[in-house]
Design a protein around this motif. Structure first.
Motif, PDB file in Angstrom:
ATOM      1  N   TRP A   1       7.861  20.234 -34.456  1.00 30.92           N
ATOM      2  CA  TRP A   1       8.574  21.142 -33.957  1.00 30.92           C
ATOM      3  C   TRP A   1       8.957  22.135 -35.077  1.00 30.92           C
ATOM      4  O   TRP A   1       8.288  22.994 -35.625  1.00 30.92           O
ATOM      5  N   LEU A   2       9.793  21.782 -35.975  1.00 37.82           N
ATOM      6  CA  LEU A   2      10.183  21.876 -37.018  1.00 37.82           C
ATOM      7  C   LEU A   2       9.741  22.066 -37.939  1.00 37.82           C
ATOM      8  O   LEU A   2       9.286  23.267 -38.814  1.00 37.82           O
ATOM      9  N   VAL A   3       8.556  21.223 -38.544  1.00 38.00           N
ATOM     10  CA  VAL A   3       7.574  21.712 -39.819  1.00 38.00           C
ATOM     11  C   VAL A   3       6.974  22.812 -39.402  1.00 38.00           C
ATOM     12  O   VAL A   3       6.339  23.782 -39.878  1.00 38.00           O
ATOM     13  N   ALA A   4       6.133  23.613 -37.987  1.00 41.20           N
ATOM     14  CA  ALA A   4       5.293  24.064 -37.672  1.00 41.20           C
ATOM     15  C   ALA A   4       6.141  25.334 -37.078  1.00 41.20           C
ATOM     16  O   ALA A   4       5.396  26.442 -38.468  1.00 41.20           O
ATOM     17  N   GLU A   5       7.337  25.116 -36.554  1.00 43.70           N
ATOM     18  CA  GLU A   5       7.774  26.792 -36.874  1.00 43.70           C
ATOM     19  C   GLU A   5       9.006  26.281 -38.259  1.00 43.70           C
ATOM     20  O   GLU A   5       8.457  28.191 -38.416  1.00 43.70           O
ATOM     21  N   HIS A   6       8.840  26.029 -39.225  1.00 49.77           N
ATOM     22  CA  HIS A   6       9.461  26.331 -41.086  1.00 49.77           C
ATOM     23  C   HIS A   6       8.559  27.476 -41.072  1.00 49.77           C
ATOM     24  O   HIS A   6       8.497  28.166 -42.048  1.00 49.77           O
ATOM     25  N   ASN A   7       7.115  26.723 -40.753  1.00 51.55           N
ATOM     26  CA  ASN A   7       5.474  27.427 -42.054  1.00 51.55           C
ATOM     27  C   ASN A   7       5.514  29.109 -41.244  1.00 51.55           C
ATOM     28  O   ASN A   7       5.379  29.685 -41.382  1.00 51.55           O
ATOM     29  N   LYS A   8       5.573  28.415 -39.955  1.00 53.11           N
ATOM     30  CA  LYS A   8       5.334  30.251 -38.753  1.00 53.11           C
ATOM     31  C   LYS A   8       6.132  31.121 -39.443  1.00 53.11           C
ATOM     32  O   LYS A   8       6.181  32.110 -39.721  1.00 53.11           O
ATOM     33  N   ARG A   9       7.527  30.966 -39.951  1.00 48.78           N
ATOM     34  CA  ARG A   9       8.588  31.909 -40.400  1.00 48.78           C
ATOM     35  C   ARG A   9       8.063  32.034 -42.199  1.00 48.78           C
ATOM     36  O   ARG A   9       9.401  32.553 -42.412  1.00 48.78           O
ATOM     37  N   GLY A  10       7.477  31.521 -42.140  1.00 49.98           N
ATOM     38  CA  GLY A  10       7.106  31.804 -43.999  1.00 49.98           C
ATOM     39  C   GLY A  10       8.233  31.150 -45.192  1.00 49.98           C
ATOM     40  O   GLY A  10       8.023  31.770 -46.384  1.00 49.98           O
ATOM     41  N   PHE A  11       8.391  30.366 -44.698  1.00 46.64           N
ATOM     42  CA  PHE A  11       9.685  30.308 -45.444  1.00 46.64           C
ATOM     43  C   PHE A  11       9.457  28.588 -46.225  1.00 46.64           C
ATOM     44  O   PHE A  11       8.112  28.486 -46.553  1.00 46.64           O
ATOM     45  N   GLU A  12       9.748  28.735 -47.643  1.00 44.81           N
ATOM     46  CA  GLU A  12       9.655  28.063 -48.623  1.00 44.81           C
ATOM     47  C   GLU A  12       9.093  26.559 -48.292  1.00 44.81           C
ATOM     48  O   GLU A  12       9.571  26.152 -47.956  1.00 44.81           O
ATOM     49  N   GLN A  13       7.344  25.899 -48.711  1.00 43.11           N
ATOM     50  CA  GLN A  13       7.678  24.793 -48.355  1.00 43.11           C
ATOM     51  C   GLN A  13       8.693  23.822 -48.630  1.00 43.11           C
ATOM     52  O   GLN A  13       8.940  22.904 -48.485  1.00 43.11           O
TER      53      GLN A  13
END
Length: 459
Positions: free
Chosen positions: A148-160
């Motif tokens: 959930w964290l990785v998908a949500e992090h990427n979905k919100r456009g945060f830096e990798q």
């Protein structure tokens, strides 16, 4: 020797404080307020989830003994938990990717709360059901939340790169500070307040319920593969093909299984290693010391991952090698230090040396967790992340079940030697992963060079 425990704990505490207070701009990553809010929300939930897990750990075996069960029956209960995680783990991982990671996290809370409730019954069948539910919950804990964290992090456009901040903080808090506080809180409930061995499980259920409320009210849903045409079996097969066709994923799974298998074996072995003649050792204080060493490791990992060099794939070779050497200490002290025959005394000199080695191993564990999370976020495809992560746990659970079943069949030195070999193999596989991680870039560059050479000059 009692002063030795305080010196080790105080020394580790001083190192952790120094590492945290001495961080400079190179050790920090500039982030946005939106990311900080997102990160803090996840850390709150993750800490509550880990509190629910850590509160139970020290008292499971003790609770079963108060119900009158012997070592054999208790061993079967533990095997049921790991076997359940092995059998149902991949299924629940696939369902998490398909039906939603938020739903899977809520399911974890419900399943673990039900497992806590079963601890009120002395009936063996009810306790066995609780272990099965606990095994399913463990699979969800170590896959769905990270997915959930990785998908949500990427979905919100945060830096990798910002993912490494969340990973290291999650380990620092959830596997370090929360573990220490949970151990002390459980000790308060059972010993100081005399509420009985079931009290930590009731407290765990409360923390899980609070975490579930936060998830339901603040988290959005995300999925692995939203395709309606893929059933569970197809998704399961796709994850297996992904592992088989990508050597990086297969290596990562092997490395994780080797390290975690050694880590779970260590959990069963450290007590008899430090007290071979029934020496009186403060189990709770030593556990807190181990968690402090793990916090030190996660603090080091946050510094390492905040910089572009060395890469995670590079420094983890050293971490696995150091952890391998640290678990050789029980074997070395057995040959080099004269054994003590005193019964029920304080910890021996060889035990002190081993404790220092075990703290080193726990520091490696603290580095391992955020680092393996970082590598998984890089190499595992998003559409089947939970499924693949639970694939990795199949060999791990098989290994732990075998160890539990044969824990009395081999000398303790053989068991530590086996773990040391596994960790050295993990270091070699990590070296291979490093070379493969760079290979595609090299191949792309070489192909581009060949294309440039073969391209005719326009004069």
């Amino acid at each position: 020797m009692e002063m030795f425990y305080y010196l080790v704990f105080g020394g580790l505490g001083a190192v952790v404080a120094a590492l945290e207070l001495s961080k400079n701009n190179k050790d920090r990553i500039n982030t946005s307020p939106a990311f900080n809010s997102f990160k803090n929300n996840y850390l709150l939930v993750y800490s509550l989830m880990m509190a629910g897990d850590w509160l139970q750990g020290p008292y499971v075996y003790y609770l079963y003994t108060t119900y009158g069960y012997g070592k054999g029956d208790i061993g079967h209960l533990f095997i049921a938990g790991f076997g359940s995680s092995m059998l149902f783990g991949t299924i629940v991982g696939s369902l998490a990717d398909k039906q939603g990671r938020k739903k899977a996290c809520v399911t974890y809370c419900i399943t673990y709360i039900l497992s806590c409730i079963t601890k009120h019954s002395p009936q063996y069948e009810v306790l066995m059901l609780g272990r099965v539910l606990g095994g399913i919950a463990t699979s969800l804990l170590f896959s769905s939340f990270e997915s959930w964290l990785v998908a949500e992090h990427n979905k919100r456009g945060f830096e990798q790169q910002w993912l490494s901040i969340t990973f290291s903080k999650a380990v620092f808090l959830g596997n370090g500070l929360v573990a220490i506080i949970s151990g002390l809180f459980g000790n308060l409930l059972v010993d100081s307040l005399a509420l009985g061995p079931v009290a930590p499980f009731d407290a765990a259920a409360c923390f899980l319920a609070i975490g579930m409320a936060v998830i339901l009210s603040t988290w959005s849903e995300n999925y692995g593969d939203p395709s309606e045409s893929k059933d569970l079996l197809t998704q399961f097969r796709g994850a297996a093909v992904a592992i088989a066709s990508d050597e990086k994923i297969a290596l990562l799974g092997a490395i994780q299984s080797l390290f975690e298998g050694s880590m779970y074996t260590f959990v069963f072995l450290w007590t008899p290693a430090l007290s071979p003649n029934d020496e009186e050792i403060p189990h709770g204080f030593i556990f807190a010391t181990f968690m402090l060493a793990s916090m030190m490791g996660s603090s080091l990992a946050s510094r390492l991952m905040a910089r572009s060099s060395p890469r995670v794939e590079s420094y983890m070779q050293i971490v696995f090698a150091v952890s391998s050497v640290s678990l050789l200490l029980p074997i070395l002290t057995n040959f080099l230090v004269a054994p003590s025959n005193a019964k029920s005394g304080s910890i021996s000199f060889s035990g002190c040396l081993q404790l220092l080695g075990f703290c080193t191993f726990e520091a490696c564990v603290g580095i391992f967790w955020p680092s393996i999370m970082k590598m998984r976020s890089q190499y595992i495809p998003e559409e089947a992340r939970s499924t693949i992560m639970n694939f990795f746990r199949i060999p791990l659970n098989i290994f732990v079940c075998i160890v539990l079943y044969n824990v009395n069949a081999f000398p303790i030195t053989i068991m530590f030697g086996m773990c040391s070999i596994f960790l050295m193999v993990a270091s070699l596989l990590q070296r291979r992963l490093l070379s493969i991680a760079d290979k595609p870039k090299t191949e792309d560059w070489a192909m581009k060079e060949r294309d440039n050479e073969s391209e005719p000059l326009n004069i």
